[in-house]
Design a protein around this motif. Structure first.
Motif, short mmCIF file in Angstrom:
data_model
loop_
_atom_site.label_atom_id
_atom_site.label_comp_id
_atom_site.label_asym_id
_atom_site.label_seq_id
_atom_site.Cartn_x
_atom_site.Cartn_y
_atom_site.Cartn_z
N UNK A 186 0.83 -1.20 0.00
CA UNK A 186 0.00 0.00 0.00
C UNK A 186 0.88 1.26 0.00
N UNK A 187 1.96 1.22 0.75
CA UNK A 187 2.89 2.34 0.76
C UNK A 187 3.53 2.50 -0.61
N UNK A 188 3.88 1.39 -1.23
CA UNK A 188 4.48 1.43 -2.57
C UNK A 188 3.55 2.12 -3.56
N UNK A 189 2.26 1.86 -3.45
CA UNK A 189 1.30 2.48 -4.36
C UNK A 189 1.28 4.00 -4.17
N UNK A 190 1.32 4.45 -2.91
CA UNK A 190 1.35 5.89 -2.63
C UNK A 190 2.64 6.50 -3.17
N UNK A 191 3.75 5.84 -2.91
CA UNK A 191 5.07 6.31 -3.37
C UNK A 191 5.12 6.37 -4.89
N UNK A 192 4.68 5.31 -5.55
CA UNK A 192 4.68 5.27 -7.01
C UNK A 192 3.80 6.36 -7.61
N UNK A 193 2.64 6.60 -6.97
CA UNK A 193 1.75 7.66 -7.47
C UNK A 193 2.39 9.03 -7.33
N UNK A 194 3.08 9.27 -6.22
CA UNK A 194 3.76 10.56 -6.04
C UNK A 194 4.85 10.74 -7.09
N UNK A 195 5.61 9.69 -7.33
CA UNK A 195 6.66 9.78 -8.35
C UNK A 195 6.06 10.11 -9.71
N UNK A 196 4.97 9.44 -10.04
CA UNK A 196 4.34 9.65 -11.35
C UNK A 196 3.73 11.03 -11.45
N UNK A 197 2.98 11.44 -10.43
CA UNK A 197 2.26 12.71 -10.50
C UNK A 197 3.20 13.91 -10.46
N UNK A 198 4.40 13.72 -9.92
CA UNK A 198 5.35 14.83 -9.81
C UNK A 198 6.54 14.67 -10.75
N UNK A 199 6.44 13.67 -11.62
CA UNK A 199 7.49 13.42 -12.61
C UNK A 199 8.85 13.26 -11.95
N UNK A 200 8.90 12.37 -10.96
CA UNK A 200 10.12 12.13 -10.20
C UNK A 200 10.68 10.75 -10.52
N UNK A 201 11.99 10.62 -10.34
CA UNK A 201 12.67 9.36 -10.56
C UNK A 201 12.98 8.73 -9.21
N UNK A 202 12.57 7.48 -9.00
CA UNK A 202 12.77 6.80 -7.72
C UNK A 202 14.24 6.82 -7.30
N UNK A 203 15.14 6.66 -8.26
CA UNK A 203 16.57 6.62 -7.94
C UNK A 203 17.08 7.92 -7.34
N UNK A 204 16.37 9.02 -7.60
CA UNK A 204 16.77 10.33 -7.09
C UNK A 204 15.92 10.81 -5.92
N UNK A 205 14.84 10.08 -5.62
CA UNK A 205 13.91 10.51 -4.57
C UNK A 205 13.59 9.32 -3.66
N UNK A 206 14.45 9.05 -2.68
CA UNK A 206 14.22 7.92 -1.79
C UNK A 206 13.05 8.14 -0.84
N UNK A 207 12.57 7.04 -0.29
CA UNK A 207 11.51 7.08 0.73
C UNK A 207 12.14 6.73 2.07
N UNK A 208 11.97 7.63 3.04
CA UNK A 208 12.48 7.39 4.39
C UNK A 208 11.29 7.14 5.31
N UNK A 209 11.22 5.94 5.87
CA UNK A 209 10.07 5.55 6.69
C UNK A 209 10.51 5.28 8.13
N UNK A 210 9.90 5.96 9.07
CA UNK A 210 10.26 5.80 10.47
C UNK A 210 9.47 4.70 11.16
N UNK A 211 10.14 4.02 12.07
CA UNK A 211 9.46 3.02 12.90
C UNK A 211 8.53 3.70 13.90
#
Length: 267
Positions: free
Chosen positions: A172-197
């Protein structure tokens, strides 16, 4: 591999922050948190806040609160402060924080958020309404404005308590992340996801078992990095961190980001 090649207004690093109450900021803001905030650390207000003399979509020096008008201290506070303390003096950091206390990750599902929003408890509906009923869309709206000024360099997530035990959470997080990358024309390799415990078992965290699922996130999202909450004190409700806990967590987010940027941390 994380790419830190810089382009356009590359000296202004922008970070998107989302999640539930611990990203929103649950601890009371203390005097030390409102003084000596470097003007190189900026927040784009995501809602109109007359009490703070802030207008939606404008940049301000990042004096807390950094989420909505009356929220508390958040990991984003000391994330940004730590970055500007370690980055070159001509670099600026901006954060956009869209978070809703108590929400499941489903609230940020671009296509199905309405189903969750419609069934959210009454106390949550008011917070959702501040984002015109769609927090994901507000985050994207603000991010597009921010891209005119700088470069989005990462996405910070703190969410999971309301999804405790949900083994499908990483997807589910991946879907949110992928949508943000797509909607903002971002490349995953340049925009990491930092998730806190969430609050750790060593602090009596009520949802600590969720950390096992959070820790598996990089298996689903190769560019995800998990930020440990070990030793970060909680306020006594076993769910939310103290102000010091948020400071510690924010510095840890920053340390991970600086490592990816190839910046040596000042001791």
């Amino acid at each position: 591999m994380f790419s830190h090649s810089f382009s356009q207004n590359s000296k202004f690093y922008i970070f998107l922050c989302l999640g539930q109450s611990n990203m929103e900021g649950n601890a009371r803001i203390e005097p030390q948190d409102t003084t000596d905030v470097n003007r190189r650390f900026q927040v784009m207000e995501a809602v109109d806040c007359p009490n703070l003399n802030r207008v939606k979509g404008q940049w301000y020096t990042a004096v807390p609160p950094l989420c909505r008008c009356k929220t508390g201290l958040t990991p984003a506070d000391y994330f940004g402060r730590t970055l500007v303390a370690n980055l070159p003096k001509d670099a600026k950091v901006g954060v956009i924080n869209v978070a809703v206390g108590g929400c499941k990750i489903e609230l940020f599902d671009k296509n199905n958020y309405q189903v969750y929003a419609d069934t959210a408890p009454v106390w949550m509906k008011g917070m959702i309404k501040e984002y015109d009923g769609n927090p994901y869309a507000r985050l994207v709206e603000m991010a597009k404005l921010a891209q005119k000024d700088g470069v989005i360099k990462g996405i910070l997530l703190h969410q999971g308590e309301s999804n405790t035990g949900d083994t499908t959470w990483p997807q589910k997080v991946k879907q949110v992340y992928d949508n943000l990358l797509q909607d903002l024309n971002l490349d995953a390799a340049s925009v990491p996801l930092l998730a806190g415990e969430v609050v750790n078992a060593d602090q009596g965290g009520a949802c600590a078992k969720m950390n096992t699922i959070i820790d598996e996130l990089p298996q689903t999202i190769p560019t995800a990095h998990v930020i440990s909450s070990a030793g970060c004190p909680q306020k006594g409700d076993n769910l939310h961190f103290t102000a010091e806990g948020y400071r510690m967590l924010g510095r840890r987010y920053a340390a991970e980001m600086l490592l990816m940027l190839g910046v040596k941390i000042n001791k």
